[in-house]
Write an enzyme that holds these catalytic residues in place. Sequence first.
Site, PDB file in Angstrom:
ATOM      1  N   GLY A   9       3.037 -25.154  40.054  1.00  0.00           N
ATOM      2  CA  GLY A   9       2.230 -24.032  40.582  1.00  0.00           C
ATOM      3  C   GLY A   9       1.510 -23.297  39.471  1.00  0.00           C
ATOM      4  N   GLY A  12      -1.261 -20.711  40.184  1.00  0.00           N
ATOM      5  CA  GLY A  12      -0.971 -19.480  40.918  1.00  0.00           C
ATOM      6  C   GLY A  12      -1.126 -18.269  40.002  1.00  0.00           C
ATOM      7  N   LEU A  62       5.592 -30.392  45.402  1.00  0.00           N
ATOM      8  CA  LEU A  62       7.053 -30.215  45.480  1.00  0.00           C
ATOM      9  C   LEU A  62       7.671 -31.032  46.602  1.00  0.00           C
ATOM     10  N   LEU A  83       7.470 -22.454  39.709  1.00  0.00           N
ATOM     11  CA  LEU A  83       6.757 -21.339  40.338  1.00  0.00           C
ATOM     12  C   LEU A  83       6.065 -21.756  41.637  1.00  0.00           C
ATOM     13  N   GLN A  86       4.986 -22.011  48.915  1.00  0.00           N
ATOM     14  CA  GLN A  86       4.154 -21.337  49.918  1.00  0.00           C
ATOM     15  C   GLN A  86       4.703 -19.919  49.842  1.00  0.00           C
ATOM     16  N   SER A 128      13.399 -14.437  44.676  1.00  0.00           N
ATOM     17  CA  SER A 128      12.597 -13.299  45.145  1.00  0.00           C
ATOM     18  C   SER A 128      13.439 -12.185  45.751  1.00  0.00           C
ATOM     19  N   GLU A 130      12.662 -10.765  48.297  1.00  0.00           N
ATOM     20  CA  GLU A 130      12.602 -11.000  49.747  1.00  0.00           C
ATOM     21  C   GLU A 130      13.956 -11.549  50.263  1.00  0.00           C
ATOM     22  N   TYR A 154      10.196 -17.474  54.837  1.00  0.00           N
ATOM     23  CA  TYR A 154      10.039 -17.544  53.373  1.00  0.00           C
ATOM     24  C   TYR A 154      11.323 -17.081  52.682  1.00  0.00           C
ATOM     25  N   ARG A 189      -4.023 -11.599  41.696  1.00  0.00           N
ATOM     26  CA  ARG A 189      -3.221 -11.708  42.912  1.00  0.00           C
ATOM     27  C   ARG A 189      -4.106 -12.193  44.056  1.00  0.00           C
ATOM     28  N   ASN A 192      -4.979 -11.834  49.948  1.00  0.00           N
ATOM     29  CA  ASN A 192      -4.292 -11.641  51.229  1.00  0.00           C
ATOM     30  C   ASN A 192      -2.903 -11.018  51.027  1.00  0.00           C
ATOM     31  N   ARG A 222       7.470  -0.884  48.472  1.00  0.00           N
ATOM     32  CA  ARG A 222       7.713  -1.994  47.558  1.00  0.00           C
ATOM     33  C   ARG A 222       7.819  -1.469  46.135  1.00  0.00           C
TER      34      ARG A 222
HETATM   35  P1  NAP Z   1       1.004 -17.969  44.170  1.00  0.00           P
HETATM   36  O1  NAP Z   1      -0.118 -17.254  43.501  1.00  0.00           O
HETATM   37  O2  NAP Z   1       0.961 -18.136  45.654  1.00  0.00           O
HETATM   38  O3  NAP Z   1       1.115 -19.417  43.471  1.00  0.00           O
HETATM   39  C1  NAP Z   1       1.886 -20.447  44.036  1.00  0.00           C
HETATM   40  C2  NAP Z   1       1.459 -21.777  43.412  1.00  0.00           C
HETATM   41  O4  NAP Z   1       2.221 -22.832  44.036  1.00  0.00           O
HETATM   42  C3  NAP Z   1      -0.028 -22.141  43.613  1.00  0.00           C
HETATM   43  O5  NAP Z   1      -0.526 -22.715  42.436  1.00  0.00           O
HETATM   44  C4  NAP Z   1       0.023 -23.186  44.724  1.00  0.00           C
HETATM   45  O6  NAP Z   1      -1.051 -24.108  44.684  1.00  0.00           O
HETATM   46  C5  NAP Z   1       1.323 -23.900  44.387  1.00  0.00           C
HETATM   47  N1  NAP Z   1       1.851 -24.652  45.511  1.00  0.00           N
HETATM   48  C6  NAP Z   1       1.886 -24.300  46.825  1.00  0.00           C
HETATM   49  N2  NAP Z   1       2.450 -25.274  47.551  1.00  0.00           N
HETATM   50  C7  NAP Z   1       2.766 -26.273  46.692  1.00  0.00           C
HETATM   51  C8  NAP Z   1       3.349 -27.555  46.841  1.00  0.00           C
HETATM   52  N3  NAP Z   1       3.695 -28.024  48.047  1.00  0.00           N
HETATM   53  N4  NAP Z   1       3.532 -28.318  45.745  1.00  0.00           N
HETATM   54  C9  NAP Z   1       3.137 -27.889  44.523  1.00  0.00           C
HETATM   55  N5  NAP Z   1       2.547 -26.688  44.319  1.00  0.00           N
HETATM   56  C10 NAP Z   1       2.375 -25.901  45.396  1.00  0.00           C
HETATM   57  O7  NAP Z   1       2.387 -17.274  43.831  1.00  0.00           O
HETATM   58  P2  NAP Z   1       2.775 -16.312  42.568  1.00  0.00           P
HETATM   59  O8  NAP Z   1       2.543 -14.912  42.982  1.00  0.00           O
HETATM   60  O9  NAP Z   1       2.184 -16.855  41.328  1.00  0.00           O
HETATM   61  O10 NAP Z   1       4.357 -16.511  42.542  1.00  0.00           O
HETATM   62  C11 NAP Z   1       4.965 -17.555  41.787  1.00  0.00           C
HETATM   63  C12 NAP Z   1       6.333 -17.854  42.343  1.00  0.00           C
HETATM   64  O11 NAP Z   1       7.146 -16.666  42.304  1.00  0.00           O
HETATM   65  C13 NAP Z   1       6.352 -18.300  43.795  1.00  0.00           C
HETATM   66  O12 NAP Z   1       7.402 -19.229  43.935  1.00  0.00           O
HETATM   67  C14 NAP Z   1       6.675 -17.040  44.578  1.00  0.00           C
HETATM   68  O13 NAP Z   1       7.277 -17.352  45.805  1.00  0.00           O
HETATM   69  C15 NAP Z   1       7.629 -16.362  43.608  1.00  0.00           C
HETATM   70  N6  NAP Z   1       7.670 -14.889  43.664  1.00  0.00           N
HETATM   71  C16 NAP Z   1       6.519 -14.187  43.596  1.00  0.00           C
HETATM   72  C17 NAP Z   1       6.582 -12.802  43.590  1.00  0.00           C
HETATM   73  C18 NAP Z   1       5.337 -11.965  43.504  1.00  0.00           C
HETATM   74  O14 NAP Z   1       5.404 -10.772  43.818  1.00  0.00           O
HETATM   75  N7  NAP Z   1       4.224 -12.512  43.045  1.00  0.00           N
HETATM   76  C19 NAP Z   1       7.836 -12.148  43.653  1.00  0.00           C
HETATM   77  C20 NAP Z   1       8.986 -12.927  43.701  1.00  0.00           C
HETATM   78  C21 NAP Z   1       8.908 -14.305  43.691  1.00  0.00           C
HETATM   79  P3  NAP Z   1      -2.374 -23.825  45.586  1.00  0.00           P
HETATM   80  O15 NAP Z   1      -2.975 -22.563  45.058  1.00  0.00           O
HETATM   81  O16 NAP Z   1      -3.205 -25.033  45.340  1.00  0.00           O
HETATM   82  O17 NAP Z   1      -1.893 -23.663  46.985  1.00  0.00           O
HETATM   83  N1  GDD Z   2      -0.226  -9.000  53.120  1.00  0.00           N
HETATM   84  C1  GDD Z   2      -0.360  -7.864  53.808  1.00  0.00           C
HETATM   85  N2  GDD Z   2      -1.528  -7.634  54.461  1.00  0.00           N
HETATM   86  N3  GDD Z   2       0.662  -6.981  53.831  1.00  0.00           N
HETATM   87  C2  GDD Z   2       0.490  -5.822  54.509  1.00  0.00           C
HETATM   88  C3  GDD Z   2      -0.689  -5.518  55.188  1.00  0.00           C
HETATM   89  C4  GDD Z   2      -1.749  -6.477  55.169  1.00  0.00           C
HETATM   90  O1  GDD Z   2      -2.808  -6.295  55.744  1.00  0.00           O
HETATM   91  N4  GDD Z   2      -0.562  -4.288  55.756  1.00  0.00           N
HETATM   92  C5  GDD Z   2       0.650  -3.839  55.446  1.00  0.00           C
HETATM   93  N5  GDD Z   2       1.311  -4.759  54.705  1.00  0.00           N
HETATM   94  C6  GDD Z   2       2.695  -4.639  54.207  1.00  0.00           C
HETATM   95  C7  GDD Z   2       3.585  -5.822  54.605  1.00  0.00           C
HETATM   96  O2  GDD Z   2       4.041  -5.687  55.956  1.00  0.00           O
HETATM   97  C8  GDD Z   2       4.699  -5.667  53.570  1.00  0.00           C
HETATM   98  O3  GDD Z   2       5.646  -4.733  54.033  1.00  0.00           O
HETATM   99  C9  GDD Z   2       3.981  -5.078  52.347  1.00  0.00           C
HETATM  100  O4  GDD Z   2       2.698  -4.640  52.803  1.00  0.00           O
HETATM  101  C10 GDD Z   2       3.795  -6.067  51.200  1.00  0.00           C
HETATM  102  O5  GDD Z   2       3.195  -7.246  51.706  1.00  0.00           O
HETATM  103  P1  GDD Z   2       2.665  -8.419  50.739  1.00  0.00           P
HETATM  104  O6  GDD Z   2       1.743  -7.861  49.738  1.00  0.00           O
HETATM  105  O7  GDD Z   2       2.163  -9.511  51.609  1.00  0.00           O
HETATM  106  O8  GDD Z   2       3.970  -8.847  49.925  1.00  0.00           O
HETATM  107  P2  GDD Z   2       5.462  -9.180  50.410  1.00  0.00           P
HETATM  108  O9  GDD Z   2       6.350  -8.071  49.959  1.00  0.00           O
HETATM  109  O10 GDD Z   2       5.515  -9.548  51.833  1.00  0.00           O
HETATM  110  O11 GDD Z   2       5.781 -10.518  49.599  1.00  0.00           O
HETATM  111  C11 GDD Z   2       5.485 -10.626  48.201  1.00  0.00           C
HETATM  112  O12 GDD Z   2       6.553 -10.161  47.443  1.00  0.00           O
HETATM  113  C12 GDD Z   2       7.752 -10.956  47.513  1.00  0.00           C
HETATM  114  C13 GDD Z   2       8.791 -10.271  46.619  1.00  0.00           C
HETATM  115  O13 GDD Z   2       9.372  -9.192  47.280  1.00  0.00           O
HETATM  116  C14 GDD Z   2       5.143 -12.094  47.922  1.00  0.00           C
HETATM  117  O14 GDD Z   2       4.594 -12.188  46.613  1.00  0.00           O
HETATM  118  C15 GDD Z   2       6.366 -12.974  47.963  1.00  0.00           C
HETATM  119  O15 GDD Z   2       6.033 -14.293  47.493  1.00  0.00           O
HETATM  120  C16 GDD Z   2       7.422 -12.363  47.042  1.00  0.00           C
HETATM  121  O16 GDD Z   2       8.594 -13.152  47.035  1.00  0.00           O
END
Ligand code: NAP
Ligand code: GDD
Length: 326
Positions: A9, A12, A62, A83, A86, A128, A130, A154, A189, A192, A222
Amino acid sequence: MNKKALITGINGQDGSYLSEFLLKKGYEVWGTVKRNSVSETQSSRIEHLLKDGKVKLEYADLTDMSSLIRIIQKVKPEEIYNLAAQSHVRVSFDQPIYTTNVTGLGTLNLLEACRMVSPNSKIYQASSSEMFGNNIDDDGYQRETTPMNPVSPYGCAKVFSYNICRNYRNSYGMKIWNGILFNHESPRRGTNFVTNKVVKAAVRIKLGLQEKLHLGNLDATRDWGHAKDYVEAMWLMLQSTLKPDDYVCATGVSHSVKDLCDYTFNKLDLDFRDYVVIDEKHMRPEELYDLKGDSTKLRSELGWTPKYTFETMLDEMTEYWLNKYE
Ligand code: NAP
Ligand code: GDD
């Protein structure tokens, strides 16, 4: 010889920052990309790193263990950062089986591939906050010992990955760390996710390019940090001289989606109440209401400290979108 790191990933948000971080440390960086019919978008976040062949890319998925075996066999990396996922919680309700195949079973594919061809590689698993769901300790925080009670497909898939990593660590002595990261954001980021969706829309509204912003639950809170700080935590875990372990990474400060809107629109001399429309479409079948992490273990054992605050991070994101449109 430079150390070799493999990032699944890599395109990402986190993969792109981690690549930059590891290159600065002198690593040879390899990454996997998922095949996309528009080839430009499969490496869009790391274009600037591909020019001089600084980062080497291979196709892998993956869900396709043979592709993982092939690349691990070829690179024999000292460090693997898993990393790929989905990673969108709302989307995981629409695509629960796909999400489980990638975000859950995908991790097991990687562990098995690694056990077969490179059992001594150190592995970072992107776990995570989550996974905690709505469980909160009495003092208002979530930490490594907080029971897990996921509230989304998730979250359920991430709990499986977390547990199978612990199981492989204990059963086979593999060097695997779970980083339990709370939300982290940046100008890179996906738009969406709520932070970048709000910042991008606020800037567009300010510039007369958009009229309204449709959001879901404004009351959820958050613990938002910056991705640059969090990729450093990933690296610190794999450098640890202590036994492989699980670490929470969080700022310890939480804000509501309403606070996020208020701060961002205010900075642009706007009142979010004039533009935000509540839209059922963005509500989740089950919501995770509040997240606030205690990262004492990471800070005291591995010396991690974040540099960004909620405000400096949002300022950077606002600046990014202003520059982009102006
Ligand atoms: P991200 O921007 O959604 O990046 C995910 C990456 O995984 C993308 O490059 C995506 O490729 C790739 N991917 C998706 N499906 C795949 C598959 N089947 N096989 C191989 N690669 C695949 O996520 P991120 O924010 O960088 O987060 C990195 C990791 O940390 C993720 O595992 C996420 O769940 C975890 N995490 C994130 C947060 C956060 O707040 N950002 C918090 C806790 C944990 P495409 O773009 O081509 O789809
Ligand atoms: N995406 C989104 N879009 N979220 C919204 C919206 C909207 O229009 N309006 C309100 N929210 C609220 C969601 O209901 C959630 O409570 C909060 O905003 C954060 O949503 P996201 O930014 O989509 O993040 P997340 O907390 O659901 O998930 C992210 O953080 C996780 C770690 O706690 C992702 O990065 C996960 O991959 C990661 O594991």
